[in-house]
Design a protein around this motif. Structure first.
Motif: not given
Length: 181
Positions: A38-61
């Motif tokens: 479950x750690x492996x699948x969580x990490x994969x989903x986390x990575x996708x969610x995190x990349x989306x969030x990073x783009x939004x963060x950088x775009x908002x600054x």
């Protein structure tokens, strides 16, 4: 799908493979064909969610702000997004999950959109004279990386007002880096 499973079952720790496969309507054997844990699948989903969030963060600054306001907005936006997204919230509030992610991300953080955003702005602030010239880029990055280390140990700080503590520390770092005029 995994987002729903982790958020509806009281988080990462209490979510098991059976719950994940039931929600996905696949057999446990099928799950193990693609993931070892479950750690492996969580990490994969986390990575996708995190990349989306990073783009939004950088775009908002708004990079036209002072370094202090830029960093404050940066941290506030990260905390906000981390609390709003169930997968990122697990990373933000759960030290065990943070450590799992750090283990997988040992060397990837330097390729991060957020990290590159920070480097670009540090270089700009040094070039424009907003940051002290006697503190090199490596040391400046180390100071900001110290905030990440502190964030990974937030439970040890023992305060209900942790986001404010992080903001004050970031302000103090920027104040210390700011050129004296």
């Amino acid at each position: 799908m995994l987002l729903v499973v982790f958020s509806s079952n009281k988080g990462f720790k209490k979510t098991n493979i059976a719950a994940i496969t039931q929600q996905a309507d696949v057999a446990v054997g099928t799950f193990y064909k693609y993931y070892s844990s479950k750690e492996e699948i969580f990490y994969e989903v986390y990575q996708a969610e995190n990349e989306t969030a990073k783009r939004k963060i950088v775009d908002q600054i708004d990079e036209r702000q002072s370094p202090k306001e830029t960093i404050k907005q940066f941290i506030t936006t990260i905390i906000q997004m981390s609390k709003q997204n169930p997968i990122l919230a697990e990373w933000y509030k759960n030290t065990a999950v943070s450590q799992l992610i750090m283990k997988h991300d040992k060397d990837n953080w330097q390729n991060s959109l957020v990290y590159n955003f920070l480097i670009k702005n540090i270089q700009r602030w040094q070039e424009t004279g907003e940051f002290r010239q006697d503190i090199d880029e490596e040391t400046t990055l180390a100071l900001f990386n110290a905030l990440v280390v502190i964030d990974n140990h937030k439970e040890e700080i023992r305060t209900d007002n942790y986001p404010y503590v992080l903001e004050v520390l970031a302000d103090m770092i920027v104040d210390g880096l700011s050129a004296r005029k």
